[in-house]
Design an enzyme around this catalytic site. Structure first.
Site, short mmCIF file in Angstrom:
data_model
loop_
_atom_site.label_atom_id
_atom_site.label_comp_id
_atom_site.label_asym_id
_atom_site.label_seq_id
_atom_site.Cartn_x
_atom_site.Cartn_y
_atom_site.Cartn_z
N ASP A 234 39.30 -57.97 -41.66
CA ASP A 234 40.08 -56.76 -41.94
C ASP A 234 40.19 -55.95 -40.66
O ASP A 234 39.32 -56.04 -39.79
CB ASP A 234 39.41 -55.93 -43.03
CG ASP A 234 39.57 -56.54 -44.41
OD1 ASP A 234 40.56 -57.26 -44.65
OD2 ASP A 234 38.71 -56.29 -45.27
N ASP B 90 46.37 -58.53 -47.42
CA ASP B 90 46.21 -57.56 -48.52
C ASP B 90 47.52 -56.82 -48.77
O ASP B 90 47.89 -56.57 -49.92
CB ASP B 90 45.11 -56.55 -48.18
CG ASP B 90 43.75 -57.20 -47.98
OD1 ASP B 90 43.49 -58.25 -48.59
OD2 ASP B 90 42.94 -56.63 -47.22
#
Length: 155
Positions: free
Chosen positions: A112, A130
């Site tokens: 991330d 995402d």
């Protein structure tokens, strides 16, 4: 075929960005206290749920992929409206799921790197995959509404 191209292109873009994040990123403030690029390793799913359950998450991701592919093969022939939107929807969903699945299998965690804070709330750090999944779900809701409206006008 268009779904496959969209899924593969988004998957590769996601992986290139993650490769660069792993190799070069620590923290980069783009808009102080609003938008930053921060390297993070996520061993869970959304909001760090199921933290440390890597193979269970891999199993669930594979099940979801198989369900989507089966749904596309079974139902796609019935699409007569909003086909372009549905191609994007399924392409984004599959590309995003594949991006995070690839990370879990080959890295042991999801990379991330996007950190956003708005009005004092800091969202969990996330990535392109995402975003693709989120947009795919939003498009699914939009397509469902459009299909329902179309069906009501046909009757």
């Amino acid at each position: 075929m268009k779904i496959t191209i969209i899924a593969l292109v988004t998957f590769f873009i996601d992986q290139i960005i993650k490769f660069l994040a792993v190799k070069y990123l620590t923290i980069l403030n783009v808009i102080p206290n609003v938008l930053s690029f921060v390297y993070a390793e996520n061993k869970g799913v959304a909001f760090s749920m199921l933290w440390g359950n890597r193979w269970f998450i891999v199993f669930l991701s594979l099940l979801l992929l198989l369900f989507l592919i089966g749904f596309i093969k079974k139902e796609y022939v019935n699409y007569d409206k909003n086909v372009a939107l549905k191609n994007i929807m399924f392409g984004f969903l599959i590309g995003g799921i594949l991006g995070n699945l690839f990370d879990r299998v080959f890295r042991g965690f999801v990379v991330d790197y996007l950190s956003i804070s708005l009005f004092g709330y800091s969202f969990p750090i996330f990535n392109l995959a995402d975003v693709l999944i989120t947009i795919g779900v939003i498009l699914m809701v939009i397509c469902s509404i459009l299909d329902d409206k179309r069906k009501k006008h046909v009757v």
